[in-house]
Design a protein around this motif. Structure first.
Motif, PDB file in Angstrom:
ATOM      1  N   LYS A   1       0.805  -1.218   0.000  1.00 12.63           N
ATOM      2  CA  LYS A   1       0.000   0.000   0.000  1.00 12.63           C
ATOM      3  C   LYS A   1       0.839   1.269   0.000  1.00 12.63           C
ATOM      4  N   ASP A   2       1.856   1.345   0.874  1.00 10.57           N
ATOM      5  CA  ASP A   2       2.639   2.569   0.981  1.00 10.57           C
ATOM      6  C   ASP A   2       3.346   2.897  -0.329  1.00 10.57           C
ATOM      7  N   GLY A   3       4.024   1.924  -0.914  1.00 13.20           N
ATOM      8  CA  GLY A   3       4.702   2.157  -2.182  1.00 13.20           C
ATOM      9  C   GLY A   3       3.722   2.562  -3.273  1.00 13.20           C
ATOM     10  N   PHE A   4       2.558   1.908  -3.274  1.00  8.53           N
ATOM     11  CA  PHE A   4       1.508   2.239  -4.244  1.00  8.53           C
ATOM     12  C   PHE A   4       1.147   3.727  -4.145  1.00  8.53           C
ATOM     13  N   ILE A   5       0.925   4.195  -2.930  1.00  9.42           N
ATOM     14  CA  ILE A   5       0.519   5.595  -2.732  1.00  9.42           C
ATOM     15  C   ILE A   5       1.636   6.550  -3.138  1.00  9.42           C
ATOM     16  N   TYR A   6       2.863   6.285  -2.685  1.00  9.93           N
ATOM     17  CA  TYR A   6       3.977   7.182  -2.997  1.00  9.93           C
ATOM     18  C   TYR A   6       4.189   7.329  -4.501  1.00  9.93           C
ATOM     19  N   ARG A   7       4.076   6.226  -5.239  1.00 10.38           N
ATOM     20  CA  ARG A   7       4.341   6.271  -6.678  1.00 10.38           C
ATOM     21  C   ARG A   7       3.132   6.722  -7.487  1.00 10.38           C
ATOM     22  N   ALA A   8       1.950   6.240  -7.108  1.00 11.72           N
ATOM     23  CA  ALA A   8       0.763   6.479  -7.934  1.00 11.72           C
ATOM     24  C   ALA A   8       0.459   7.958  -8.092  1.00 11.72           C
ATOM     25  N   TRP A   9       0.517   8.688  -6.998  1.00 14.23           N
ATOM     26  CA  TRP A   9       0.174  10.105  -7.112  1.00 14.23           C
ATOM     27  C   TRP A   9       1.260  10.899  -7.847  1.00 14.23           C
ATOM     28  N   MET A  10       2.499  10.469  -7.798  1.00  9.57           N
ATOM     29  CA  MET A  10       3.540  11.107  -8.611  1.00  9.57           C
ATOM     30  C   MET A  10       3.272  10.873 -10.099  1.00  9.57           C
ATOM     31  N   LYS A  11       2.705   9.717 -10.414  1.00 13.64           N
ATOM     32  CA  LYS A  11       2.472   9.371 -11.821  1.00 13.64           C
ATOM     33  C   LYS A  11       1.377  10.213 -12.461  1.00 13.64           C
ATOM     34  N   ASN A  12       0.574  10.921 -11.648  1.00 15.10           N
ATOM     35  CA  ASN A  12      -0.447  11.766 -12.265  1.00 15.10           C
ATOM     36  C   ASN A  12       0.151  12.980 -12.972  1.00 15.10           C
ATOM     37  N   GLN A  13       1.497  13.144 -12.856  1.00 18.40           N
ATOM     38  CA  GLN A  13       2.204  14.196 -13.581  1.00 18.40           C
ATOM     39  C   GLN A  13       2.830  13.667 -14.870  1.00 18.40           C
ATOM     40  N   GLY A  14       2.531  12.408 -15.176  1.00 20.83           N
ATOM     41  CA  GLY A  14       3.071  11.824 -16.394  1.00 20.83           C
ATOM     42  C   GLY A  14       4.457  11.245 -16.220  1.00 20.83           C
ATOM     43  N   ILE A  15       4.741  10.728 -15.035  1.00 21.75           N
ATOM     44  CA  ILE A  15       6.063  10.185 -14.730  1.00 21.75           C
ATOM     45  C   ILE A  15       6.076   8.689 -15.053  1.00 21.75           C
ATOM     46  N   PRO A  16       7.004   8.223 -15.889  1.00 17.55           N
ATOM     47  CA  PRO A  16       7.071   6.789 -16.212  1.00 17.55           C
ATOM     48  C   PRO A  16       7.635   5.962 -15.062  1.00 17.55           C
ATOM     49  N   ASP A  17       7.387   4.657 -15.116  1.00 18.16           N
ATOM     50  CA  ASP A  17       7.804   3.735 -14.051  1.00 18.16           C
ATOM     51  C   ASP A  17       9.289   3.794 -13.743  1.00 18.16           C
ATOM     52  N   ASP A  18      10.120   3.945 -14.795  1.00 18.08           N
ATOM     53  CA  ASP A  18      11.559   3.813 -14.571  1.00 18.08           C
ATOM     54  C   ASP A  18      12.158   4.982 -13.788  1.00 18.08           C
ATOM     55  N   MET A  19      11.393   6.049 -13.562  1.00 21.09           N
ATOM     56  CA  MET A  19      11.894   7.128 -12.710  1.00 21.09           C
ATOM     57  C   MET A  19      11.978   6.692 -11.239  1.00 21.09           C
ATOM     58  N   PHE A  20      11.320   5.578 -10.913  1.00 25.00           N
ATOM     59  CA  PHE A  20      11.289   5.099  -9.532  1.00 25.00           C
ATOM     60  C   PHE A  20      12.120   3.826  -9.354  1.00 25.00           C
ATOM     61  N   ASP A  21      13.068   3.605 -10.271  1.00 23.18           N
ATOM     62  CA  ASP A  21      13.804   2.336 -10.276  1.00 23.18           C
ATOM     63  C   ASP A  21      15.052   2.352  -9.394  1.00 23.18           C
ATOM     64  N   GLY A  22      15.213   3.378  -8.576  1.00 27.98           N
ATOM     65  CA  GLY A  22      16.382   3.448  -7.702  1.00 27.98           C
ATOM     66  C   GLY A  22      17.378   4.503  -8.112  1.00 27.98           C
ATOM     67  N   ARG A  23      17.072   5.257  -9.148  1.00 27.80           N
ATOM     68  CA  ARG A  23      17.977   6.350  -9.552  1.00 27.80           C
ATOM     69  C   ARG A  23      17.892   7.502  -8.542  1.00 27.80           C
ATOM     70  N   PRO A  24      18.925   8.345  -8.439  1.00 26.33           N
ATOM     71  CA  PRO A  24      18.894   9.464  -7.492  1.00 26.33           C
ATOM     72  C   PRO A  24      17.766  10.448  -7.797  1.00 26.33           C
ATOM     73  N   VAL A  25      17.043  10.815  -6.765  1.00 29.22           N
ATOM     74  CA  VAL A  25      16.013  11.838  -6.879  1.00 29.22           C
ATOM     75  C   VAL A  25      16.613  13.163  -6.400  1.00 29.22           C
ATOM     76  N   ILE A  26      16.583  14.139  -7.293  1.00 27.46           N
ATOM     77  CA  ILE A  26      17.228  15.428  -7.011  1.00 27.46           C
ATOM     78  C   ILE A  26      16.164  16.502  -6.813  1.00 27.46           C
ATOM     79  N   GLY A  27      16.142  17.083  -5.636  1.00 30.33           N
ATOM     80  CA  GLY A  27      15.248  18.200  -5.375  1.00 30.33           C
ATOM     81  C   GLY A  27      15.834  19.496  -5.904  1.00 30.33           C
ATOM     82  N   ILE A  28      15.002  20.290  -6.550  1.00 33.44           N
ATOM     83  CA  ILE A  28      15.403  21.622  -7.003  1.00 33.44           C
ATOM     84  C   ILE A  28      14.621  22.617  -6.156  1.00 33.44           C
ATOM     85  N   CYS A  29      15.292  23.191  -5.195  1.00 31.74           N
ATOM     86  CA  CYS A  29      14.681  24.087  -4.216  1.00 31.74           C
ATOM     87  C   CYS A  29      14.647  25.492  -4.814  1.00 31.74           C
ATOM     88  N   ASN A  30      13.463  25.947  -5.189  1.00 28.49           N
ATOM     89  CA  ASN A  30      13.339  27.142  -6.008  1.00 28.49           C
ATOM     90  C   ASN A  30      12.728  28.299  -5.227  1.00 28.49           C
TER      91      ASN A  30
END
Length: 569
Positions: A15-44
């Motif tokens: 459930k937790d993984g489902f929630i974390y990924r599913a709502w990010m995908k509503n921005q058009g994010i493909p599955d492979d963005m969550f495959d363990g690659r570094p996530v970089i925050g851009i603090c604007n």
């Protein structure tokens, strides 16, 4: 490489993984963005209320390109933006609040590394302070200075605001001409074109090793600002893989380097209060005397306004900050690590100077007196600061009678009163403009000269306050008096006619009033009542530390790290 922070969110099953990924995908994010690659925050800190940072959306897009190219996943997020020219009573009041926003935004989200987009004065220290309290791989990109203005055949910048104000007061220019100059000065995107506080902060970032080389001086309007942003996007992904955190870069030696480089470029006095706050967050022992100690023998190498003649744009064309750093190699800690994995010495070894009118040498500087001088005495037991390179040499040793203003309102009401008892030997004293007293320690310390003295050709006086001044300002101005008046410092007890002695070479500031008389005056002293009883400002007043400690809030010192132990679902 160890498991990334982001995998505590995106790597979960059920459930937790489902929630974390599913709502990010509503921005058009493909599955492979969550495959363990570094996530970089851009603090604007983009905001239309922060004009200096109004081009940051474009810079963020350049950062994203670089992150994608290096195999990372960029996520842009906003934080509180502090526009120096608009926020009342002062942007400094909210520096610590913005740092809290940054700290909690980074820690609470699935971010492995962060790029800080900052430009206008307080956006830089607030973002760095917040990031230090989390301590993950961090890289800073400054927004860059605006191109210099042009008005009636003359190059102009923010330091000319004070000159325009005096000329208008004297009737040398009219309102129509003043409005015309407005449109000629801030003619491109970017922060102040001179070595004001924003440029000082950009220089501080590069001097500390938190940015790629040349970050400080590339104009905002120059496409190379986008290029360095894209390269920074690439580099932050590698920093995550190397686990190159802020605490590995922000060593004691890095802070000493920053102080020396600040002296060489004639940086703002605001540098002191912000560097102290950053040191307090990352856990480096730094005190106000270090600014005097490490800048004392550093001459002014960069010929930039307000201490010199030229603009940040000119510095970039002359070789940028690496050219200045190379001139200082005999005194710097050259082996200090920077975000690109190279030392600060290596980053400047190939630098060249293309204009000696702008970048001098240690042997042939533009001014011998530079850096920050810390003066002490019964008027400032914990220290006060002055910037010798922007002061009048003849006033560096001075004795005069105090002309006292109890508040900023008192100052505005009386400064141009023809009956004000003031002459060219007077010392202007402004109280209750410090961290607690304003509140927020506003940039009002460089008080304007009384009109009747301007008419006599007097353009500088010794001025003393517990406030700050804009890095674009100049004059013989003693600032950051600690303890401040609102905290019961002796500044609160100064009366009209008291003699005050300033001796910058001897580092002294003395109120010529006996201890017994001061004790008698203190019996009748009452702290200023600002009638503030709720909200953040009340919290600030009750917890802000004095200027000599960096004016951070006492409960924000240090860091809490990046670990979040509880899930949200």
């Amino acid at each position: 490489m160890e498991k990334l922070r982001s995998q505590n969110w995106f790597g979960k099953t059920g459930k937790d993984g489902f929630i974390y990924r599913a709502w990010m995908k509503n921005q058009g994010i493909p599955d492979d963005m969550f495959d363990g690659r570094p996530v970089i925050g851009i603090c604007n800190t983009w905001s239309e209320l922060t004009p200096c940072n109004a081009h940051f959306r474009d810079l963020a897009e350049s950062v994203k390109k670089g992150v994608y190219e290096a195999g990372g996943y960029p996520v842009e997020f906003p934080v509180m933006s502090l526009g120096e020219t608009l926020i009342k009573p002062t942007a400094m009041l909210y520096r610590n609040l913005a740092s809290m926003d940054v700290e909690e935004s980074i820690r609470a989200n699935p971010i492995d590394g962060v790029v800080l987009l900052c430009g206008c004065d307080k956006t830089t220290p607030s973002l760095i302070m917040g990031a230090c309290s989390v301590d993950i791989p961090t890289l800073v990109i400054s927004g860059g200075p605006m191109l210099k203005g042009h008005w009636r055949g003359k190059d102009i910048g923010t330091s000319d605001v004070w000159r325009f104000a005096e000329a208008f007061k004297l009737g040398e220019i009219n309102e129509k001409q003043l409005i015309e100059a407005e449109g000629c000065m801030a003619r491109t995107q970017g922060h102040c074109a001179v070595m004001g506080t924003a440029s000082t902060m950009a220089t501080m970032v590069e001097a500390l090793g938190l940015s790629l080389p040349n970050n400080a001086a590339i104009p905002a309007a120059d496409v190379r600002r986008k290029v360095i942003s894209q390269l920074s996007g690439r580099r932050i992904v590698e920093m995550v893989k190397e686990d190159l955190t802020l605490s590995k870069i922000l060593t004691r030696e890095a802070f000493e380097n920053a102080i020396m480089i600040n002296a060489a470029i004639g940086g703002s006095t605001n540098f002191v209060i912000h560097l102290l706050a950053i040191a307090g967050r990352i856990g480096i022992e730094l005190n106000i005397e270090d600014f005097d100690k490490f800048s004392h023998n550093i001459p002014l190498i960069a010929n930039l306004q307000p201490s010199g003649q030229h603009f940040m744009e000119d510095l970039y064309y002359a070789g940028g900050l690496p050219a200045v750093i190379k001139e200082l190699k005999s005194v710097l800690h050259n082996d200090v690590l920077t975000v690109n994995g190279r030392s600060i010495g290596m980053n400047s070894e190939d630098a060249e100077v293309f204009n000696r009118d702008i970048v001098g040498t240690m042997e042939a500087p533009f001014k011998e007196n530079s850096g920050i001088a810390v003066v002490r005495g019964n008027l400032s037991p914990n220290g006060a600061v002055i910037k010798p390179s922007a002061a009048t040499p003849e006033l560096m040793i001075h004795r005069g009678k105090a002309v006292v203003f109890e508040t900023i309102e008192d100052y505005h009401a009386r400064i141009d009163d023809p009956n004000l008892e003031v002459d060219e030997n007077s010392v202007l004293v402004l109280k209750n403009v410090g961290p607690k007293g304003y509140p927020g320690m506003a940039e009002v310390g460089n008080m304007g000269i009384p009109k009747k003295l301007l008419e006599k050709g007097v353009h500088d006086l010794v001025r003393i306050s517990d406030g700050r001044m804009s890095g674009t300002g100049f004059g013989t101005v003693v600032l950051h008096v600690s303890p401040e008046a609102a905290a019961g410092g002796n500044l609160a007890l100064v009366q009209n006619g008291d003699f005050i002695s300033l001796n910058v070479p001897d580092r002294t500031l003395h109120l010529e009033v006996s201890d017994d008389e001061l004790a008698e005056r203190r019996k009748n002293w009452q702290a200023i009542d600002l009638n503030i009883s709720r909200g953040y400002v009340n919290l600030y007043i009750n917890h802000v530390e004095q200027a000599h400690l960096g004016a951070d809030m006492d409960f924000l010192k240090g860091k809490s790290g990046s670990i979040v132990t509880r899930d949200s679902h």
